[in-house]
Design a protein around this motif. Structure first.
Motif, PDB file in Angstrom:
ATOM      1  N   CYS A  87       3.396   1.663  -1.788  1.00  0.00           N
ATOM      2  CA  CYS A  87       4.157   1.530  -3.091  1.00  0.00           C
ATOM      3  C   CYS A  87       2.749   2.121  -3.977  1.00  0.00           C
ATOM      4  N   SER A  88       2.046   2.468  -3.437  1.00  0.00           N
ATOM      5  CA  SER A  88       0.835   2.304  -4.936  1.00  0.00           C
ATOM      6  C   SER A  88       1.241   3.953  -5.345  1.00  0.00           C
ATOM      7  N   PRO A  89       0.685   3.656  -6.777  1.00  0.00           N
ATOM      8  CA  PRO A  89       0.664   5.421  -7.072  1.00  0.00           C
ATOM      9  C   PRO A  89      -0.085   5.854  -7.145  1.00  0.00           C
ATOM     10  N   THR A  90      -0.332   7.208  -7.494  1.00  0.00           N
ATOM     11  CA  THR A  90      -1.339   8.546  -6.746  1.00  0.00           C
ATOM     12  C   THR A  90      -1.349   9.010  -8.413  1.00  0.00           C
ATOM     13  N   VAL A  91      -2.710   9.567  -8.823  1.00  0.00           N
ATOM     14  CA  VAL A  91      -2.977  10.257  -9.440  1.00  0.00           C
ATOM     15  C   VAL A  91      -4.039  11.742  -9.312  1.00  0.00           C
ATOM     16  N   LYS A  92      -2.635  12.769  -9.714  1.00  0.00           N
ATOM     17  CA  LYS A  92      -3.427  14.074  -9.461  1.00  0.00           C
ATOM     18  C   LYS A  92      -3.457  14.765 -10.594  1.00  0.00           C
TER      19      LYS A  92
ATOM     20  N   THR B 200       0.648  -1.217   0.208  1.00  0.00           N
ATOM     21  CA  THR B 200      -0.414  -0.312   0.434  1.00  0.00           C
ATOM     22  C   THR B 200       1.070   1.492   0.268  1.00  0.00           C
TER      23      THR B 200
END
Length: 63
Positions: A20-25, A18
């Protein structure tokens, strides 16, 4: 005791996954969007008139 190690390994593995989960902004840009439209429009109008109609228009002086 062996099950405690499995539980500890499972918990630490789930934390690593959790983290290392990618985020999108989605954010608006700082500067306004500029669109340059350098368009050159050329057109040519060709009118063809029958000879009889052309003579009629010359004789009647409608314009």
């Amino acid at each position: 005791m062996h099950s405690l190690y499995k539980l500890l390994l499972l918990c630490s593995g789930s934390l690593l996954i959790t983290a290392c989960s990618p985020t999108v902004k989605i954010a608006p840009p700082d500067k306004p969007i500029e669109i340059n439209l350098n368009v050159k429009i050329e057109h040519e109008i060709i009118i063809k008139i029958d000879k009889e109609l052309d003579i009629l228009l010359e004789n009647e002086e409608l314009f």
